[in-house]
Design a protein around this motif. Structure first.
Motif, PDB file in Angstrom:
ATOM      1  N   SER A  35       0.849  -1.198   0.000  1.00  0.00           N
ATOM      2  CA  SER A  35       0.000   0.000   0.000  1.00  0.00           C
ATOM      3  C   SER A  35       0.877   1.237   0.000  1.00  0.00           C
ATOM      4  O   SER A  35       2.093   1.145   0.225  1.00  0.00           O
ATOM      5  N   TYR A  36       0.259   2.412  -0.242  1.00  0.00           N
ATOM      6  CA  TYR A  36       1.050   3.636  -0.224  1.00  0.00           C
ATOM      7  C   TYR A  36       0.224   4.780   0.340  1.00  0.00           C
ATOM      8  O   TYR A  36      -1.009   4.764   0.328  1.00  0.00           O
ATOM      9  N   GLY A  41       6.042  -5.747  11.314  1.00  0.00           N
ATOM     10  CA  GLY A  41       5.612  -6.673  10.273  1.00  0.00           C
ATOM     11  C   GLY A  41       5.448  -6.020   8.924  1.00  0.00           C
ATOM     12  O   GLY A  41       5.035  -6.681   7.961  1.00  0.00           O
ATOM     13  N   ILE A  42       5.765  -4.737   8.818  1.00  0.00           N
ATOM     14  CA  ILE A  42       5.722  -4.052   7.532  1.00  0.00           C
ATOM     15  C   ILE A  42       6.990  -3.233   7.373  1.00  0.00           C
ATOM     16  O   ILE A  42       7.635  -2.855   8.355  1.00  0.00           O
ATOM     17  N   THR A  43       7.346  -2.955   6.127  1.00  0.00           N
ATOM     18  CA  THR A  43       8.524  -2.146   5.825  1.00  0.00           C
ATOM     19  C   THR A  43       8.086  -0.907   5.062  1.00  0.00           C
ATOM     20  O   THR A  43       7.318  -1.015   4.092  1.00  0.00           O
ATOM     21  N   ALA A  44       8.580   0.233   5.484  1.00  0.00           N
ATOM     22  CA  ALA A  44       8.208   1.502   4.861  1.00  0.00           C
ATOM     23  C   ALA A  44       9.377   2.066   4.064  1.00  0.00           C
ATOM     24  O   ALA A  44      10.527   2.020   4.509  1.00  0.00           O
ATOM     25  N   THR A  45       9.053   2.610   2.873  1.00  0.00           N
ATOM     26  CA  THR A  45      10.061   3.229   2.013  1.00  0.00           C
ATOM     27  C   THR A  45       9.459   4.503   1.414  1.00  0.00           C
ATOM     28  O   THR A  45       8.295   4.500   1.002  1.00  0.00           O
ATOM     29  N   VAL A  46      10.223   5.568   1.370  1.00  0.00           N
ATOM     30  CA  VAL A  46       9.742   6.830   0.795  1.00  0.00           C
ATOM     31  C   VAL A  46      10.219   6.934  -0.649  1.00  0.00           C
ATOM     32  O   VAL A  46      11.400   6.727  -0.942  1.00  0.00           O
ATOM     33  N   MET A 102       4.848   7.328   0.818  1.00  0.00           N
ATOM     34  CA  MET A 102       5.451   6.273   1.634  1.00  0.00           C
ATOM     35  C   MET A 102       4.874   4.933   1.174  1.00  0.00           C
ATOM     36  O   MET A 102       3.668   4.713   1.243  1.00  0.00           O
ATOM     37  N   ILE A 103       5.757   4.056   0.657  1.00  0.00           N
ATOM     38  CA  ILE A 103       5.351   2.715   0.220  1.00  0.00           C
ATOM     39  C   ILE A 103       5.431   1.780   1.421  1.00  0.00           C
ATOM     40  O   ILE A 103       6.456   1.693   2.089  1.00  0.00           O
ATOM     41  N   LEU A 104       4.364   1.051   1.696  1.00  0.00           N
ATOM     42  CA  LEU A 104       4.291   0.122   2.827  1.00  0.00           C
ATOM     43  C   LEU A 104       4.124  -1.296   2.287  1.00  0.00           C
ATOM     44  O   LEU A 104       3.162  -1.574   1.567  1.00  0.00           O
ATOM     45  N   THR A 105       5.068  -2.175   2.627  1.00  0.00           N
ATOM     46  CA  THR A 105       5.048  -3.544   2.127  1.00  0.00           C
ATOM     47  C   THR A 105       5.066  -4.526   3.297  1.00  0.00           C
ATOM     48  O   THR A 105       5.904  -4.405   4.201  1.00  0.00           O
ATOM     49  N   GLY A 106       4.144  -5.471   3.291  1.00  0.00           N
ATOM     50  CA  GLY A 106       4.125  -6.493   4.335  1.00  0.00           C
ATOM     51  C   GLY A 106       5.379  -7.349   4.287  1.00  0.00           C
ATOM     52  O   GLY A 106       5.891  -7.660   3.208  1.00  0.00           O
ATOM     53  N   ASP A 107       5.890  -7.726   5.452  1.00  0.00           N
ATOM     54  CA  ASP A 107       7.110  -8.536   5.494  1.00  0.00           C
ATOM     55  C   ASP A 107       6.870  -9.970   5.042  1.00  0.00           C
ATOM     56  O   ASP A 107       7.802 -10.656   4.609  1.00  0.00           O
ATOM     57  N   LYS A 108       5.635 -10.444   5.147  1.00  0.00           N
ATOM     58  CA  LYS A 108       5.320 -11.824   4.786  1.00  0.00           C
ATOM     59  C   LYS A 108       4.162 -11.856   3.797  1.00  0.00           C
ATOM     60  O   LYS A 108       3.246 -11.037   3.887  1.00  0.00           O
ATOM     61  N   PRO A 109       4.184 -12.822   2.870  1.00  0.00           N
ATOM     62  CA  PRO A 109       3.057 -12.968   1.948  1.00  0.00           C
ATOM     63  C   PRO A 109       1.912 -13.712   2.636  1.00  0.00           C
ATOM     64  O   PRO A 109       2.047 -14.195   3.753  1.00  0.00           O
ATOM     65  N   GLY A 110       0.796 -13.809   1.916  1.00  0.00           N
ATOM     66  CA  GLY A 110      -0.344 -14.568   2.436  1.00  0.00           C
ATOM     67  C   GLY A 110      -1.425 -13.685   3.007  1.00  0.00           C
ATOM     68  O   GLY A 110      -1.150 -12.642   3.618  1.00  0.00           O
ATOM     69  N   ALA A 111      -2.678 -14.115   2.798  1.00  0.00           N
ATOM     70  CA  ALA A 111      -3.824 -13.317   3.237  1.00  0.00           C
ATOM     71  C   ALA A 111      -3.815 -13.063   4.738  1.00  0.00           C
ATOM     72  O   ALA A 111      -4.268 -12.016   5.204  1.00  0.00           O
ATOM     73  N   GLU A 112      -3.272 -14.005   5.486  1.00  0.00           N
ATOM     74  CA  GLU A 112      -3.271 -13.848   6.942  1.00  0.00           C
ATOM     75  C   GLU A 112      -2.299 -12.772   7.416  1.00  0.00           C
ATOM     76  O   GLU A 112      -2.289 -12.417   8.592  1.00  0.00           O
TER      77      GLU A 112
END
Length: 455
Positions: free
Chosen positions: A109-110, A158-163, A173-183
């Motif tokens: 997400s961003y 559990g998420i990583t943020a990058t500008v 700000m780009i927000l990426t989950g550290d792990k894949p999967g719906a859970e």
């Protein structure tokens, strides 16, 4: 050995040489004990080598005994670029058609776009993974978007943020989950307001918005997704691209969308390698015993284990295991090692017929693995018993070590006794030397006196 160079001068007799010969005779039993100690230590050394070879042979037998070590199953994929497969000992022989329909991915997400240099007021950001307990990230007054991003990363929520700065100078700000999967989907809410007055927000995401490009900067959003695959038409899912429980004993790793045929067979190469290692391990044991049990007629010398019944009994025990059918195989199709190509030679060593083994694996793979497990167990148990403290080898080594201790104690006692004998003889010879010297002095004096009377 202490010595006095003047011993015997008074008598004219070489008392020192006489004492040396007496002590040499006294030390003869010690020389015999030294030979016995040397012989025992040589045997202990050889038994140490034999134990090492038995350890290696036992390891090879245990590879047969435990299916997890034998790893007798193998899996292959017709399209490794789509799907890779590996099999454990629990996998069953079979083939499957598999279609990867979706790869696992983390949520991405961003935030809204902000002008470069925008700062935020004091507040906090609340992060929830899969609706779980919130993790609060504090935001200090005057923080830039990059500083807020750093605070999120430091929280390890559990998420990583990058500008990312776009061409027009605005920042997101780009927000990426550290792990894949719906859970592992996440939500983020903020109470920190930027200097422009708008709230710090992350674009909301619904299934209908997956992979929609933002017209302004080309950024894309995606939801957290599970990997999906059809196995012979039956759909299975995994939170990662690895499927480890869809089929017992198989681990499947998806790489891209597509179809692949997976085949599970008995791994002939692994079994052949394990059987050859067993044969080599047995032969190493036999070589150690044979090479150290010979007698050289030319030099009249015997090797360390010549005439040693304990060493011979090791081969007897191992041979008995080879010729006895384990109880688990009493009603099996394959009962003996020679049926899979393992035979005994005149030299006492084993030989493997690889072609016969591979044919047996091809014809009756389950019977081969059952035979290996049964004999592996019998050999491992036999070796354990041989090496135990009360076993043939363990008891023999213990007995040899005790013998060395007794020999050393006897040697010390004899050395002490010989020291006393030397002391006694030296005192007696010294006294004799002095006495004879005194008598010679007296004899000379009397001779002079008699000479004077004669005149």
């Amino acid at each position: 050995m202490a010595s006095v160079s003047s011993l015997g001068i008074g008598t004219g007799v070489d008392l020192q040489n006489m004492l040396t010969k007496i002590l040499a005779a006294e030390r003869a039993p010690i020389s015999r004990i030294d030979a016995q100690i040397s012989s025992a230590k040589s045997k202990i050394s050889v038994y140490g080598t034999l134990n090492s070879k038995l350890d290696s042979f036992k390891s090879a037998a245990e590879t047969w005994q435990f299916p997890s070590r034998l790893s007798a199953m193998g899996a292959s994929s017709s399209e490794t670029s789509v799907l890779n497969a590996s099999a454990s000992f629990m996998a069953a022989v079979g083939s499957y058609t598999m279609e990867v329909t979706q790869l696992a991915s983390p949520q991405k997400s961003y935030s809204d776009a902000y002008a470069a240099g925008t700062t935020f007021g004091a507040g906090s950001i609340e992060i929830r993974i899969d609706g779980g307990s919130p993790i609060s990230v504090p935001v200090d007054a005057g923080s830039t978007l990059s500083q807020v991003s750093a605070q999120i990363n430091s929280a390890k929520a559990g998420i990583t943020a990058t500008v990312v700065t776009s061409g027009d100078g605005s920042q997101r700000m780009i927000l990426t989950g550290d792990k894949p999967g719906a859970e592992n989907s996440f939500t983020l809410t903020s109470s920190a307001a930027p200097s422009s007055g708008q709230a710090l927000e992350v674009a909301t995401l619904t299934d209908s918005e997956i992979a929609i490009a933002n017209a302004a900067d080309g950024l894309m959003r995606s939801s957290a997704k599970d990997a999906k695959m059809k196995i012979d038409g039956i759909e299975v899912t995994s939170s990662t691209n690895t499927f480890s429980s869809a089929i017992q004993g198989l681990t499947l790793t998806a790489a891209k969308l597509g179809t692949s045929n997976i085949t599970v067979n008995t791994d002939t190469a692994k079994i052949t390698t394990a059987v050859q290692a067993f044969v080599d391990g047995y032969n190493e044991v036999a070589k150690v015993i044979k090479s150290n049990s010979s007698y050289d007629e030319a030099t009249k010398t015997a090797k360390a284990l010549n005439g040693d019944s304990s060493a011979r009994s090791v081969l007897s025990v191992l041979g008995s295991v080879r010729t006895s059918v384990p109880s688990e195989l009493s009603s099996a199709n394959l009962k003996a090692l020679h049926e899979i190509g393992i035979s005994i030679q005149q030299s006492g060593e084993l030989k493997l017929d690889t072609a016969k083994l591979e044919k047996a694996i091809k014809d009756t793979p389950n019977d081969v693995t059952n035979l290996l497990q049964a004999y592996g167990k019998e050999y491992a148990t036999a070796i354990t018993n041989l090496q135990s403290s009360n076993g043939t080898i363990g008891f023999r080594v213990k007995s040899l070590n005790e013998s060395v201790s007794r020999f050393n104690a006897s040697k010390e006692s004899m050395e002490a006794r010989i020291a006393l004998v030397e002391k006694r003889y030296r005192a007696q010879f010294t006294a004799l030397d002095k006495y004879v010297n005194s008598m010679q002095t007296t004899s000379g004096y009397l001779g002079q006196q008699l000479a004077m009377f004669t005149k």
